[in-house]
Design a protein around this motif. Structure first.
Motif, short mmCIF file in Angstrom:
data_model
loop_
_atom_site.label_atom_id
_atom_site.label_comp_id
_atom_site.label_asym_id
_atom_site.label_seq_id
_atom_site.Cartn_x
_atom_site.Cartn_y
_atom_site.Cartn_z
N ASN A 97 36.11 39.93 32.52
CA ASN A 97 35.43 41.17 32.90
C ASN A 97 36.37 42.36 32.66
O ASN A 97 37.49 42.39 33.17
N PRO A 119 32.35 37.35 38.55
CA PRO A 119 32.68 38.56 37.78
C PRO A 119 33.06 38.28 36.33
O PRO A 119 32.88 39.12 35.46
N HIS A 120 33.58 37.08 36.07
CA HIS A 120 34.08 36.76 34.73
C HIS A 120 33.19 35.71 34.05
O HIS A 120 33.69 34.74 33.47
N TYR A 161 30.26 46.06 36.42
CA TYR A 161 29.77 45.57 35.14
C TYR A 161 30.45 46.31 34.00
O TYR A 161 30.47 47.53 33.96
N ALA A 162 31.00 45.54 33.07
CA ALA A 162 31.87 46.08 32.02
C ALA A 162 31.09 46.82 30.93
O ALA A 162 30.32 46.21 30.18
N SER A 193 35.30 42.52 25.16
CA SER A 193 33.83 42.62 25.16
C SER A 193 33.32 43.04 23.79
O SER A 193 32.31 42.50 23.31
N TRP A 213 34.04 44.29 41.34
CA TRP A 213 34.36 44.25 39.91
C TRP A 213 33.42 45.11 39.08
O TRP A 213 33.82 45.75 38.13
N ALA A 243 30.41 36.68 31.91
CA ALA A 243 29.61 37.27 30.84
C ALA A 243 29.75 36.47 29.54
O ALA A 243 30.85 36.03 29.19
N HIS A 249 33.02 49.75 38.32
CA HIS A 249 34.14 49.04 38.95
C HIS A 249 34.73 49.86 40.09
O HIS A 249 34.97 51.06 39.95
N ARG A 300 25.99 39.46 33.67
CA ARG A 300 26.75 38.31 34.17
C ARG A 300 26.07 37.72 35.41
O ARG A 300 25.07 38.25 35.90
#
Length: 228
Positions: free
Chosen positions: A135, A156-157, A185-186, A88, A183, A159, A175, A152
């Motif tokens: 993520n 989940p993946h 938000y990162a 990220s 999942w 972004a 998470h 996102r």
């Protein structure tokens, strides 16, 4: 859901918490080695070890990129966590270096929740971005006040460039499991200086624009973002 905004994907649900939103390498000559006595050699070795340790520590401290983001509401300094969110953080730095964010807006503002930007032009058209990233919300970082996290879609993946800044501790975005619902938000960085800028953004009047809600009536522009 905090998501990358697209005309057929934008959802408004601020009244429900189900709206969820990368040493010195001095070479001693043969002659020098021959004349160095044992006590001196030991001191030199200790000094060299200390120097290497200092260099390593310094490298660790410098490993987290610092981003300066100038906006029409003020300037903020952002420290990215390259250790816990390497993908990220690297993704964000790449966009910054490309000048991608310059001229874009904070297109979604919800007081006491978050402000979101990084993908929309002032006319609310979406700027083309790069491929989605993995993520990293399972990195242990929390969606606390002042932290940056990747926006996102339901995937989940998914972004890309869009991010949001938490206005308060939003634990429900964290998470909980590696499942579509868990999942989270990162988080990949935090505002280290300029939180008052975020608070000023949160005060603006918002409304609807096309299919989008929570859009500032007067555009809040990211004037320039740079890696310090």
């Amino acid at each position: 859901m905090i998501q990358n905004i697209r005309p057929n994907q934008f959802l408004i649900a601020i009244f429900s918490f189900f709206f969820l939103i990368t040493g010195c390498n001095a070479t001693e000559t043969k002659e020098a080695k021959e004349v160095v006595t044992k006590p001196v050699a030991e001191k030199l070795a200790a000094a060299k070890t200390e120097q290497l340790t200092d260099t390593k520590d310094s490298g660790d401290k410098m490993s987290n990129p610092i981003i300066k983001m100038e906006t029409s509401k003020g300037t903020m300094m952002i420290e990215l966590d390259a250790e816990k969110a390497p993908k990220s953080a690297a993704n964000f730095v790449e966009y910054v270096k490309d000048g991608f964010y310059d001229g874009l807006i904070f297109h979604r503002v919800i007081p006491n929740f978050m402000v979101q930007g990084g993908g929309m032009n002032p006319d609310m058209s979406e700027k083309p971005n790069k491929m989605p990233i993995q993520n990293e919300a399972n990195n242990g970082l929390k969606n606390d006040r002042g932290t940056l996290a990747m926006a996102r879609t339901n995937d989940p993946h998914s972004a890309t460039s869009q991010f949001f800044i938490n206005l308060k501790d939003n634990d429900f975005l964290n998470h909980t499991s590696e499942s579509p619902a868990g999942w989270g938000y990162a988080v990949f960085g935090k505002v280290t200086d300029g939180l008052e800028t975020i608070d000023e953004i949160a005060k603006v009047q918002t409304g609807n624009k096309g299919h989008h809600g929570d859009v500032p009536v007067e555009p809040i522009t990211i004037i320039k973002a740079t890696v310090e």
